[in-house]
Design a protein around this motif. Structure first.
Motif, mmCIF file in Angstrom:
data_model
loop_
_atom_site.group_PDB
_atom_site.id
_atom_site.type_symbol
_atom_site.label_atom_id
_atom_site.label_comp_id
_atom_site.label_asym_id
_atom_site.label_seq_id
_atom_site.Cartn_x
_atom_site.Cartn_y
_atom_site.Cartn_z
ATOM 1 N N PHE A 186 21.340 15.910 62.206
ATOM 2 C CA PHE A 186 20.805 17.043 62.959
ATOM 3 C C PHE A 186 19.351 16.807 63.371
ATOM 4 C CE2 PHE A 186 19.116 21.573 62.776
ATOM 5 C CZ PHE A 186 19.603 21.918 64.021
ATOM 6 N N LEU A 187 18.513 16.417 62.437
ATOM 7 C CA LEU A 187 17.089 16.223 62.729
ATOM 8 C C LEU A 187 16.807 14.902 63.435
ATOM 9 C CD1 LEU A 187 15.514 17.540 59.397
ATOM 10 C CD2 LEU A 187 15.665 18.725 61.595
ATOM 11 N N GLY A 188 17.678 13.924 63.248
ATOM 12 C CA GLY A 188 17.442 12.608 63.841
ATOM 13 C C GLY A 188 18.127 12.395 65.168
ATOM 14 N N ASP A 189 18.849 13.428 65.674
ATOM 15 C CA ASP A 189 19.526 13.303 66.966
ATOM 16 C C ASP A 189 20.452 12.096 66.961
ATOM 17 O OD1 ASP A 189 20.225 13.823 69.602
ATOM 18 O OD2 ASP A 189 18.559 12.668 70.423
ATOM 19 N N LEU A 190 21.232 11.955 65.888
ATOM 20 C CA LEU A 190 22.083 10.783 65.711
ATOM 21 C C LEU A 190 23.550 11.126 65.938
ATOM 22 C CD1 LEU A 190 20.454 9.324 62.484
ATOM 23 C CD2 LEU A 190 20.354 8.319 64.758
ATOM 24 N N ARG A 191 24.296 10.167 66.431
ATOM 25 C CA ARG A 191 25.744 10.289 66.472
ATOM 26 C C ARG A 191 26.279 10.151 65.058
ATOM 27 N NH1 ARG A 191 24.331 6.809 70.751
ATOM 28 N NH2 ARG A 191 24.868 7.591 72.833
ATOM 29 N N GLY A 192 27.433 10.752 64.822
ATOM 30 C CA GLY A 192 27.975 10.739 63.465
ATOM 31 C C GLY A 192 28.228 9.360 62.914
ATOM 32 N N LYS A 227 26.124 2.042 69.989
ATOM 33 C CA LYS A 227 26.846 2.246 71.241
ATOM 34 C C LYS A 227 25.988 1.786 72.423
ATOM 35 C CE LYS A 227 29.275 5.779 73.921
ATOM 36 N NZ LYS A 227 29.693 7.204 73.982
ATOM 37 N N GLY A 228 26.600 0.972 73.287
ATOM 38 C CA GLY A 228 25.896 0.496 74.468
ATOM 39 C C GLY A 228 25.033 -0.730 74.228
ATOM 40 N N GLU A 229 25.099 -1.313 73.022
ATOM 41 C CA GLU A 229 24.264 -2.458 72.707
ATOM 42 C C GLU A 229 25.121 -3.645 72.316
ATOM 43 O OE1 GLU A 229 21.461 -1.516 69.709
ATOM 44 O OE2 GLU A 229 20.667 0.238 70.731
ATOM 45 N N LEU A 315 31.204 16.002 61.737
ATOM 46 C CA LEU A 315 30.020 15.153 61.705
ATOM 47 C C LEU A 315 30.005 14.168 62.868
ATOM 48 C CD1 LEU A 315 29.853 14.378 57.874
ATOM 49 C CD2 LEU A 315 28.421 15.959 59.176
ATOM 50 N N TRP A 316 31.091 14.079 63.597
ATOM 51 C CA TRP A 316 31.150 13.152 64.721
ATOM 52 C C TRP A 316 30.089 13.488 65.761
ATOM 53 C CZ3 TRP A 316 33.541 13.302 69.898
ATOM 54 C CH2 TRP A 316 33.629 12.031 70.475
ATOM 55 N N ARG A 317 30.009 14.782 66.208
ATOM 56 C CA ARG A 317 29.030 15.160 67.220
ATOM 57 C C ARG A 317 28.369 16.519 66.984
ATOM 58 N NH1 ARG A 317 29.454 10.612 68.018
ATOM 59 N NH2 ARG A 317 29.767 9.433 69.971
ATOM 60 N N SER A 318 28.724 17.265 65.958
ATOM 61 C CA SER A 318 28.132 18.590 65.758
ATOM 62 C C SER A 318 26.628 18.511 65.559
ATOM 63 C CB SER A 318 28.786 19.284 64.550
ATOM 64 O OG SER A 318 30.086 19.727 64.869
ATOM 65 N N GLY A 319 26.164 17.508 64.831
ATOM 66 C CA GLY A 319 24.731 17.378 64.590
ATOM 67 C C GLY A 319 23.958 17.030 65.846
ATOM 68 N N ARG A 320 24.445 16.068 66.584
ATOM 69 C CA ARG A 320 23.760 15.643 67.807
ATOM 70 C C ARG A 320 23.787 16.747 68.866
ATOM 71 N NH1 ARG A 320 22.001 11.077 70.457
ATOM 72 N NH2 ARG A 320 22.581 10.838 72.650
ATOM 73 N N GLY A 341 15.317 9.732 72.369
ATOM 74 C CA GLY A 341 16.486 8.918 72.679
ATOM 75 C C GLY A 341 16.161 7.563 73.250
ATOM 76 N N ARG A 342 14.880 7.255 73.428
ATOM 77 C CA ARG A 342 14.485 6.012 74.093
ATOM 78 C C ARG A 342 14.800 4.784 73.261
ATOM 79 N NH1 ARG A 342 9.019 7.034 76.235
ATOM 80 N NH2 ARG A 342 10.213 8.359 77.639
ATOM 81 N N TRP A 343 14.966 4.958 71.966
ATOM 82 C CA TRP A 343 15.270 3.798 71.128
ATOM 83 C C TRP A 343 16.614 3.188 71.508
ATOM 84 C CZ3 TRP A 343 19.449 4.108 67.623
ATOM 85 C CH2 TRP A 343 19.989 5.374 67.462
ATOM 86 N N ARG A 344 17.513 3.986 72.112
ATOM 87 C CA ARG A 344 18.754 3.412 72.614
ATOM 88 C C ARG A 344 18.559 2.868 74.026
ATOM 89 N NH1 ARG A 344 20.167 8.272 70.570
ATOM 90 N NH2 ARG A 344 21.260 8.304 68.584
ATOM 91 N N LYS A 345 17.871 3.659 74.891
ATOM 92 C CA LYS A 345 17.716 3.270 76.287
ATOM 93 C C LYS A 345 16.938 1.971 76.422
ATOM 94 C CE LYS A 345 17.835 8.040 77.954
ATOM 95 N NZ LYS A 345 17.067 9.103 78.644
#
Length: 379
Positions: A186-192, A227-229, A315-320, A341-345
Motif C-alpha cells: 500500500f505505502l510502496g505503490d507495489l504490485r502484489g 514487469k517490463g524489464e 494482494l494482487w492489486r488492491s494495495g497498488r 513509479g519512475r524506478w520502473r520507467k
C-alpha cells in the motif's frame, strides 16, 4: 454450425456501418460494370470459395476457440474473452515452434521484433474473427477493490487481537507477515507479485540509517525481475514511518525482523521465505487476508460495507490500486506520483543504467527519497 458461427464473427469483426457501406458499394460497382462494359458479373467479381478442401485461414483453431468459449466462467456463465484468447496464443506458439515455422525474414530493433510468420492465426481473417468474437461476447472486467487507510487500520486492529490471542508462534508469524505485506504494498505503490522480492539482507543493511534519518523511513530493497524489464535488478523503495493516519508500518516490520534475526538467527535470503529458504508466493498471504477480512467487515462497516464482496480484495492489486486512489484524493502532485513509479520507467527507457549493486542503487535513490516519501506521507 460452428464454422458458420466463426464466419459470422469474422464478418462482424468490422463495424456494422462499414459492412453495410461495403455491401452497398459492391452492388453499385457491379451494376455499373455490367451495364457499361462487356464484362459479366462473373468476370468482374473475385471467385468466392475454394474448390480445394483445405484450411487456409485457421478455421480448425477458430472452431476450438469457439468450443473453449462455452466453458463455465468464474464471474459469468461463460469464461471471459481474455481467457478465450489463450487458445489462439498456445496454438500460435506451438505452430512457430514446429516444422512449418517460417524464419526467412526477421525485422528486428533492439528487443522488439517484427517477424514474418505463416501461422494462420496471425492472418487477416483470424484477426477479424477474434475481433468479432470479442465484440459479440463482450467483457466483464473484475478489478480488485482498493485498500484504504481506514481498511488497513481496521485490519491492524483485527490482526493485533488475533496476534495477542495466538496459541503458537507460527500463527503469530503469519499475522506479522500479512500486515507487513499489506503495508509494504500500500505505502510502496507495489504490485502484489513484487513484494516477495524483498531482500532481508538489504532491509537490514540500511535499517539504522533510514529509521534515524530526518524523515524516518524504511528502505525496501527488492531484487528480481520486474514487469517490463529484462534481467535481475535491485530497486530501493522508501516507506514513511510516520503517516497522517498513523499506519503501523514500523510496528509490524519490526516484529518481522525480530522474529527473523533475533529468534530465527537469519540475516540473509528472502524476507518472505518458506522454511526451506525459497521465496514464498503471494497466494499464501492472499489466503491469510481472506481469513481476516470477514472480521474487518463485521466490526468496521464504515471501512468495508456489508454488501462489499470480500473476494474482490486481493494482494494482487488492491494495495497498488488503493495507493493511486489515496494519492489522487490527497492531491499528491503529479510529479511526485510519477517519481514514485519512475524506478520502473527508467529501467525500461533507452539508455537505462546497467544492473548496479544494491549499495549503488541505494545511493542513487537516496537523493530522491524526500520526494518519494511525500507520496504516502498523507495516507
Amino acid at each position: 454450425m460452428v464454422m458458420r458461427r466463426a464466419n459470422l464473427d469474422a464478418c462482424w469483426g468490422r463495424a456494422t456501418s462499414t459492412v453495410t457501406a461495403n455491401l452497398s458499394r459492391v452492388r453499385k460497382d457491379h451494376k455499373d460494370m455490367v451495364q457499361e462494359t462487356p464484362l459479366t458479373g462473373d468476370e468482374f467479381l473475385p471467385h468466392l470459395g475454394n474448390p480445394k478442401l483445405e484450411d487456409r485461414v485457421g478455421m480448425r483453431v477458430a472452431v476450438q476457440v469457439l468450443r473453449a468459449s462455452l466453458r463455465p466462467g468464474k464471474y459469468d456463465e461463460y469464461i471471459q474473452f481474455d481467457t478465450i484468447r489463450k487458445t489462439r496464443t498456445w496454438w500460435n506458439n506451438a505452430y512457430n515452434a514446429g516444422e512449418e515455422y517460417n524464419a526467412d525474414a526477421i525485422f528486428a530493433r533492439d528487443e522488439r521484433n517484427v517477424v514474418a510468420t505463416t501461422s494462420p492465426t496471425s492472418g487477416e481473417w483470424f484477426t477479424r474473427f477474434m475481433r468479432g468474437l470479442k465484440l459479440r461476447v463482450g467483457e466483464i472486467k473484475k478489478q480488485n477493490n482498493p485498500f484504504t487507510s481506514e481498511i488497513v487500520l481496521a485490519l491492524d486492529k483485527v490482526c493485533e487481537e488475533a496476534w495477542d490471542g495466538a496459541e503458537d508462534q507460527g500463527e503469530r508469524a503469519d499475522i506479522e507477515d500479512l500486515m507487513a505485506y499489506v503495508l509494504m504494498e500500500f505505502l510502496g505503490d507495489l504490485r502484489g507479485e513484487e513484494v516477495p522480492l524483498l531482500s532481508l539482507k538489504g532491509i537490514l543493511e540500511f535499517w539504522n540509517e533510514t529509521t534515524a534519518a530526518k524523515q524516518p523511513h524504511i528502505m525496501l530493497t527488492l531484487h528480481g525481475k520486474f514487469k517490463g524489464e529484462t534481467g535481475l535488478r535491485w530497486h530501493c523503495i522508501p516507506l514513511p514511518l510516520n503517516t497522517k493516519s498513523k499506519l503501523p508500518v514500523g510496528k509490524w516490520i519490526s516484529r518481522c525482523l525480530t522474529r527473523r534475526v533475533h529468534l530465527g538467527g537469519r540475516t540473509t535470503g528472502w524476507f518472505f521465505a518458506n522454511e526451506d529458504g525459497t521465496r514464498r508466493k503471494m497466494k499464501y498471504y492472499d489466503a491469510l487476508l481472506q481469513e481476516h477480512l470477514p472480521a474487518v467487515q463485521h466490526r468496521f462497516p464504515d471501512a468495508i460495507g456489508a454488501k462489499t464482496e470480500l473476494e474482490e480484495f486481493s494482494l494482487w492489486r488492491s494495495g497498488r490500486s488503493g495507493a493511486h486512489s489515496a494519492a489522487t484524493n490527497n492531491k499528491v502532485p503529479l510529479e511526485v506520483t510519477e517519481a514514485m513509479g519512475r524506478w520502473r520507467k527508467r529501467e525500461r527507457a533507452k539508455g537505462a543504467v546497467p544492473n548496479l549493486p544494491m549499495r549503488q542503487v541505494y545511493l542513487r535513490m537516496k537523493l530522491a527519497t524526500p520526494t518519494l516519501l511525500a507520496f504516502a506521507s498523507d495516507f
